[in-house]
Motif scaffolding. Structure first.
Motif, PDB file in Angstrom:
ATOM      1  N   ILE A  70       0.530  -1.197  -0.057  1.00  0.00           N
ATOM      2  CA  ILE A  70       0.183   0.085  -0.068  1.00  0.00           C
ATOM      3  C   ILE A  70       0.789   1.277   0.186  1.00  0.00           C
ATOM      4  O   ILE A  70       1.782   1.365   0.556  1.00  0.00           O
ATOM      5  N   LYS A  71       0.493   2.104  -0.892  1.00  0.00           N
ATOM      6  CA  LYS A  71       1.437   3.186  -0.993  1.00  0.00           C
ATOM      7  C   LYS A  71       0.882   4.495  -0.563  1.00  0.00           C
ATOM      8  O   LYS A  71       1.623   5.469   0.156  1.00  0.00           O
ATOM      9  N   VAL A  72      -0.686   4.727  -0.791  1.00  0.00           N
ATOM     10  CA  VAL A  72      -1.332   5.851  -0.258  1.00  0.00           C
ATOM     11  C   VAL A  72      -2.414   5.451   0.508  1.00  0.00           C
ATOM     12  O   VAL A  72      -3.155   4.680  -0.234  1.00  0.00           O
ATOM     13  N   VAL A  73      -2.523   5.501   1.667  1.00  0.00           N
ATOM     14  CA  VAL A  73      -3.912   5.490   2.459  1.00  0.00           C
ATOM     15  C   VAL A  73      -4.754   6.668   2.162  1.00  0.00           C
ATOM     16  O   VAL A  73      -4.497   7.761   2.792  1.00  0.00           O
ATOM     17  N   HIS A  74      -5.773   6.495   1.706  1.00  0.00           N
ATOM     18  CA  HIS A  74      -6.820   7.944   1.374  1.00  0.00           C
ATOM     19  C   HIS A  74      -7.620   8.046   2.537  1.00  0.00           C
ATOM     20  O   HIS A  74      -8.635   7.130   2.912  1.00  0.00           O
ATOM     21  N   MET A  75      -7.275   8.946   3.386  1.00  0.00           N
ATOM     22  CA  MET A  75      -8.172   9.270   4.705  1.00  0.00           C
ATOM     23  C   MET A  75      -9.413  10.278   4.279  1.00  0.00           C
ATOM     24  O   MET A  75      -9.614  11.230   4.591  1.00  0.00           O
ATOM     25  N   VAL A  76     -10.242   9.517   3.445  1.00  0.00           N
ATOM     26  CA  VAL A  76     -11.631  10.120   2.986  1.00  0.00           C
ATOM     27  C   VAL A  76     -12.447  10.391   4.257  1.00  0.00           C
ATOM     28  O   VAL A  76     -12.366   9.880   5.187  1.00  0.00           O
ATOM     29  N   GLY A  77     -12.896  11.617   3.949  1.00  0.00           N
ATOM     30  CA  GLY A  77     -13.810  12.024   5.376  1.00  0.00           C
ATOM     31  C   GLY A  77     -13.022  12.735   6.113  1.00  0.00           C
ATOM     32  O   GLY A  77     -12.060  13.805   5.979  1.00  0.00           O
ATOM     33  N   VAL A  78     -13.288  12.432   7.542  1.00  0.00           N
ATOM     34  CA  VAL A  78     -12.425  13.055   8.710  1.00  0.00           C
ATOM     35  C   VAL A  78     -11.131  12.738   8.774  1.00  0.00           C
ATOM     36  O   VAL A  78     -10.669  11.562   8.501  1.00  0.00           O
ATOM     37  N   LYS A  79     -10.165  13.786   8.904  1.00  0.00           N
ATOM     38  CA  LYS A  79      -8.667  13.700   8.756  1.00  0.00           C
ATOM     39  C   LYS A  79      -8.147  13.153  10.159  1.00  0.00           C
ATOM     40  O   LYS A  79      -8.675  13.789  11.222  1.00  0.00           O
ATOM     41  N   PRO A  80      -7.113  12.339  10.165  1.00  0.00           N
ATOM     42  CA  PRO A  80      -6.622  12.043  11.434  1.00  0.00           C
ATOM     43  C   PRO A  80      -6.026  13.219  12.120  1.00  0.00           C
ATOM     44  O   PRO A  80      -6.055  13.033  13.573  1.00  0.00           O
ATOM     45  N   TRP A  81      -5.610  14.305  11.479  1.00  0.00           N
ATOM     46  CA  TRP A  81      -4.853  15.389  12.014  1.00  0.00           C
ATOM     47  C   TRP A  81      -5.978  16.141  12.720  1.00  0.00           C
ATOM     48  O   TRP A  81      -5.657  17.154  13.610  1.00  0.00           O
ATOM     49  N   LYS A  82      -7.298  15.932  12.593  1.00  0.00           N
ATOM     50  CA  LYS A  82      -8.280  16.667  13.301  1.00  0.00           C
ATOM     51  C   LYS A  82      -9.060  16.136  14.532  1.00  0.00           C
ATOM     52  O   LYS A  82      -9.815  16.378  14.921  1.00  0.00           O
ATOM     53  N   CYS A  83      -8.383  14.896  14.617  1.00  0.00           N
ATOM     54  CA  CYS A  83      -8.838  14.086  15.648  1.00  0.00           C
ATOM     55  C   CYS A  83      -7.688  13.620  16.657  1.00  0.00           C
ATOM     56  O   CYS A  83      -6.739  14.201  16.607  1.00  0.00           O
ATOM     57  N   SER A  84      -8.009  12.643  17.521  1.00  0.00           N
ATOM     58  CA  SER A  84      -6.897  12.175  18.532  1.00  0.00           C
ATOM     59  C   SER A  84      -6.273  10.621  17.852  1.00  0.00           C
ATOM     60  O   SER A  84      -7.047  10.043  16.903  1.00  0.00           O
ATOM     61  N   ARG A  85      -5.319  10.148  18.216  1.00  0.00           N
ATOM     62  CA  ARG A  85      -4.807   9.121  18.018  1.00  0.00           C
ATOM     63  C   ARG A  85      -5.893   7.857  18.150  1.00  0.00           C
ATOM     64  O   ARG A  85      -5.760   6.683  17.491  1.00  0.00           O
TER      65      ARG A  85
END
Length: 135
Positions: A70-85
């Motif tokens: 897997i080269k690119v994980v498409h973080m469609v919708g809510v982005k991880p940098w706007k949430c918590s781990r």
């Protein structure tokens, strides 16, 4: 998306921006309408979705046995940098794969520590351990 820079294309896009229909009222719908069939689809490993959609068997096969491809994980919708781990803070949490969420955070924290040693990049949980790629 990879485009060859062209002032003519940009001008044409600007002219049609408010005219072409967009299935999602956003940039993706506009680009699909503008370029129509004038594009080549990349392999799925360059647009792997963070959530389970489409063919679950193929999705899990790739995630479980070929994750390293897997080269690119498409973080469609809510982005991880706007949430918590700890979780995807919106969208469809039941469809989000926790391993992908943790993988993004592991990569982000590793880059943060490497790029900015003067910053404190702290992970609230230990890094994800993924199996070694099979030969």
């Amino acid at each position: 998306m990879l485009l060859r820079p062209s002032a003519k294309t940009v001008a044409s896009m600007q002219e049609q921006m408010h005219v072409l229909p967009s299935y999602d009222d956003g940039d993706q719908g506009f680009l699909n309408a503008f370029f129509s069939q004038e594009w080549d689809r990349l392999p799925y490993t360059y647009n792997f979705m963070k959530s389970k959609t489409g063919n679950p068997e193929a999705y899990y096969w790739l995630l479980d046995s070929q994750w390293w491809s897997i080269k690119v994980v498409h973080m469609v919708g809510v982005k991880p940098w706007k949430c918590s781990r700890f979780r995807d803070c919106g969208g469809f949490p039941e469809r989000v794969i926790g391993r992908l969420w943790a993988l993004w955070w592991d990569a982000f924290l590793a880059m943060c520590e490497q790029a900015a040693p003067s910053l404190t990049c702290v992970s609230p949980v230990p890094p994800t351990s993924l199996p070694a790629p099979s030969a």
